[in-house]
Design an enzyme around this catalytic site. Structure first.
Site, mmCIF file in Angstrom:
data_model
loop_
_atom_site.group_PDB
_atom_site.id
_atom_site.type_symbol
_atom_site.label_atom_id
_atom_site.label_comp_id
_atom_site.label_asym_id
_atom_site.label_seq_id
_atom_site.Cartn_x
_atom_site.Cartn_y
_atom_site.Cartn_z
ATOM 1 N N ALA A 188 0.806 -1.222 0.000
ATOM 2 C CA ALA A 188 0.000 0.000 0.000
ATOM 3 C C ALA A 188 0.835 1.266 0.000
ATOM 4 O O ALA A 188 0.505 2.247 -0.666
ATOM 5 C CB ALA A 188 -0.938 -0.025 1.211
ATOM 6 N N ARG A 189 1.947 1.250 0.737
ATOM 7 C CA ARG A 189 2.717 2.474 0.908
ATOM 8 C C ARG A 189 3.554 2.839 -0.317
ATOM 9 O O ARG A 189 4.191 3.892 -0.328
ATOM 10 C CB ARG A 189 3.638 2.338 2.118
ATOM 11 C CG ARG A 189 4.734 1.296 1.953
ATOM 12 C CD ARG A 189 5.442 1.067 3.268
ATOM 13 N NE ARG A 189 6.507 0.080 3.179
ATOM 14 C CZ ARG A 189 7.213 -0.332 4.238
ATOM 15 N NH1 ARG A 189 6.945 0.143 5.438
ATOM 16 N NH2 ARG A 189 8.158 -1.224 4.092
ATOM 17 N N ARG A 248 2.384 -1.317 4.687
ATOM 18 C CA ARG A 248 2.781 -2.122 3.524
ATOM 19 C C ARG A 248 1.777 -3.261 3.286
ATOM 20 O O ARG A 248 1.393 -3.549 2.163
ATOM 21 C CB ARG A 248 4.170 -2.720 3.804
ATOM 22 C CG ARG A 248 4.619 -3.857 2.891
ATOM 23 C CD ARG A 248 5.958 -4.383 3.400
ATOM 24 N NE ARG A 248 6.395 -5.617 2.779
ATOM 25 C CZ ARG A 248 7.299 -5.671 1.787
ATOM 26 N NH1 ARG A 248 7.783 -4.572 1.266
ATOM 27 N NH2 ARG A 248 7.694 -6.834 1.306
ATOM 28 N N ASN A 267 2.699 -9.853 -1.106
ATOM 29 C CA ASN A 267 3.716 -10.319 -2.054
ATOM 30 C C ASN A 267 4.641 -11.378 -1.444
ATOM 31 O O ASN A 267 5.735 -11.631 -1.936
ATOM 32 C CB ASN A 267 4.532 -9.150 -2.599
ATOM 33 C CG ASN A 267 5.187 -9.496 -3.936
ATOM 34 O OD1 ASN A 267 4.626 -10.252 -4.735
ATOM 35 N ND2 ASN A 267 6.380 -8.958 -4.180
ATOM 36 N N TYR A 334 11.090 0.511 -3.994
ATOM 37 C CA TYR A 334 11.763 1.437 -4.868
ATOM 38 C C TYR A 334 13.127 0.854 -5.204
ATOM 39 O O TYR A 334 13.459 -0.249 -4.772
ATOM 40 C CB TYR A 334 11.922 2.809 -4.170
ATOM 41 C CG TYR A 334 12.516 2.761 -2.777
ATOM 42 C CD1 TYR A 334 13.899 2.869 -2.599
ATOM 43 C CD2 TYR A 334 11.707 2.583 -1.647
ATOM 44 C CE1 TYR A 334 14.452 2.836 -1.323
ATOM 45 C CE2 TYR A 334 12.262 2.535 -0.368
ATOM 46 C CZ TYR A 334 13.625 2.656 -0.216
ATOM 47 O OH TYR A 334 14.179 2.591 1.037
ATOM 48 N N TYR A 379 18.394 -10.680 -2.110
ATOM 49 C CA TYR A 379 17.745 -11.622 -1.194
ATOM 50 C C TYR A 379 16.712 -12.442 -1.950
ATOM 51 O O TYR A 379 16.276 -12.061 -3.029
ATOM 52 C CB TYR A 379 17.079 -10.891 -0.020
ATOM 53 C CG TYR A 379 16.019 -9.889 -0.411
ATOM 54 C CD1 TYR A 379 14.678 -10.259 -0.458
ATOM 55 C CD2 TYR A 379 16.336 -8.571 -0.726
ATOM 56 C CE1 TYR A 379 13.690 -9.351 -0.807
ATOM 57 C CE2 TYR A 379 15.357 -7.654 -1.073
ATOM 58 C CZ TYR A 379 14.039 -8.049 -1.112
ATOM 59 O OH TYR A 379 13.076 -7.149 -1.476
ATOM 60 N N GLU A 401 10.703 -2.022 -9.637
ATOM 61 C CA GLU A 401 10.907 -1.266 -8.403
ATOM 62 C C GLU A 401 11.051 0.189 -8.821
ATOM 63 O O GLU A 401 12.124 0.640 -9.244
ATOM 64 C CB GLU A 401 12.137 -1.768 -7.644
ATOM 65 C CG GLU A 401 11.987 -3.198 -7.100
ATOM 66 C CD GLU A 401 11.070 -3.291 -5.877
ATOM 67 O OE1 GLU A 401 10.580 -2.245 -5.402
ATOM 68 O OE2 GLU A 401 10.844 -4.417 -5.399
#
Ligand SMILES: [Zn+2]
Length: 444
Positions: A188-189, A248, A267, A334, A379, A401
């Site tokens: 969301a953020r 998030r 996700n 991002y 990761y 991103e």
């Protein structure tokens, strides 16, 4: 392992409750040298971490926002920085989370200088669909978690955009036209991503019949867009107004007493290779109680299955055939990456070279770095949407991103003017390249 002992010895409290509240009253001008107050959430850089160090920090509930080459960003206030120091780390101030707002008088239906609320987005989608029946069809593809609990919430909307002929824009994988599917604001953020998705819809609708490239695309291809996968989360974000909340995850608070850190990471909740992410309900990467446990996850997966034919075998090493069709992109923030599968393993995907080639073609527009998780963020992730779309269905799948990691246009909350000035323009061409490749994404 050494870090486990250190964490246990330090007795760090789980939850890091202050980090995600966004409740700090901010002064008008953030100090670029550091946070303006001890309770303001900011981005800290912590260097020299191994992948397992990072996993431990996530499991403990630290908000690990971004990683690259052993450096990670952790969002939190001074107390969070103190917790990191207690674990033996050396957090250094990286950037403010909140950028200076150019617009202080809030327009109805917006927050943080112009970002649209969920209600405003829904009204916009209905308006576009009503005004353009020959080009669009609006679908309700499922409910948010709060709606399933009869606690308000939202429907989740998908828009199909094409020059509609008989049989087009049906939820049937056996379609006449190839498909490009795009989703945004699953986290969301990551507020710029929904705005980019909305501009893509508007750009296509406005360009049909006037712009040759758009007209050719919509005559041959179905474009489907879910601008907001996680509307409950976006309601929480927007409730902060000029100081958006750093939500998030979705709004499912049934798994534990997490203060403001509730929710499932949508996700990490997909059904493909689910289960290797955080089991702490308070962690930002909490994977949920089961694969596909969340209604938003199921809505997106069922929608993808209804649009894309199953083109790949069952084995990890089975490639999608060269003549497979369809492209899928999920917009996140991002870091300026175009990430290709696999996310769950550092083994190369069977279509690795073809995915990289299309990624590079898209990168010609936005300049983002193309690679796997291993090549980019460094990761592994399990239960992600892009792995599901590629792994289960063979669709050429990518995570963008969006945006840089620093500055007014960087991070989770870029100044609204950045959407119009850079983030949308740099990604418009990449989305067009993706959509134009939908007929044959693996043939270059
Ligand atoms: Zn994200």
């Amino acid at each position: 392992m050494q870090i486990k002992r250190r964490l246990a010895a330090a007795g760090v409290a789980l939850g890091v409750a202050a980090a995600a509240t966004g409740a700090a009253a901010l002064s008008a001008q953030a100090d670029p040298a550091g946070p303006s107050s001890p309770t303001e959430p900011v981005t800290w850089t912590v260097g020299g971490l191994t992948a397992s160090d990072v996993a431990e920090l996530e499991q403990l509930g630290f908000d690990v926002a971004h990683e690259h080459g052993g450096d990670v960003h952790i969002i939190g206030d001074q107390a969070v920085a103190d917790d990191l120091r207690a674990l033996g780390h050396t957090p250094e101030f990286h950037d403010t989370v909140y950028k200076d707002l150019e617009v202080t008088a809030q327009q109805e239906g917006t927050y943080y200088g112009g970002y649209r609320t969920v209600d405003a987005i829904e009204a916009h989608l209905h308006g576009v669909a009503d005004a353009n029946p020959a080009l669009t069809r609006l679908y309700d593809i499922g409910d948010s978690w709060l709606k399933t609990q009869n606690e308000g919430g939202h429907d989740i909307y998908a828009v199909c955009v094409t020059a509609i002929a008989a049989g087009d824009c049906e939820q049937d994988p056996d379609s006449a036209k190839p498909r490009f599917t795009l989703i945004a604001q699953m986290h969301a953020r990551e507020i710029a991503t929904g705005e980019i998705a909305l501009r893509w819809i508007d750009d296509l609708v406005a360009g049909y019949g006037t712009d040759t490239e758009v007209t050719d695309l919509l005559d041959t291809t179905e474009v489907w867009v879910v601008p907001v996968v996680n509307p409950d989360g976006v309601d929480i974000v927007a409730s902060g107004g000029d100081d958006p909340i750093l939500q998030r995850k979705n709004a499912n608070d049934s798994a534990g007493n997490c203060g403001s850190r509730f929710g499932v990471d949508l996700n990490r909740n997909s059904t493909f290779e689910w289960g290797a992410d955080s089991t702490n309900p308070c962690a930002e990467t909490y994977q949920g109680s089961a694969a596909g446990s969340e209604p938003e996850t199921r809505a997106v997966e069922d929608w993808l299955r209804s649009l894309h034919p199953d083109q790949r075998g069952e084995a990890e090493s089975d490639p999608a055939p060269d003549d497979a069709r369809d492209v899928f992109i999920t917009l996140h923030s991002y870091g300026e990456y175009i990430i290709i599968p696999w996310g769950y393993t550092d083994t190369a995907a069977p279509n690795d070279a073809q995915l990289r080639a299309l990624g590079k073609a898209m990168s010609a527009s936005n300049g983002y770095f193309v690679g796997t998780n291993d090549d980019t963020v460094g990761y592994s992730t399990s239960g992600t949407t892009d792995d599901m779309a590629y792994g289960e269905l063979g669709v050429a799948s990518f995570t963008f991103e969006v945006g840089p990691d620093f500055g007014d246009c960087g991070g989770f909350f870029p100044a609204y003017s950045c959407v119009e000035d850079t983030l949308w323009p740099e990604n418009r061409g990449a989305l067009m390249t993706a959509a134009q490749a939908a007929a044959a994404p693996y043939t270059g």
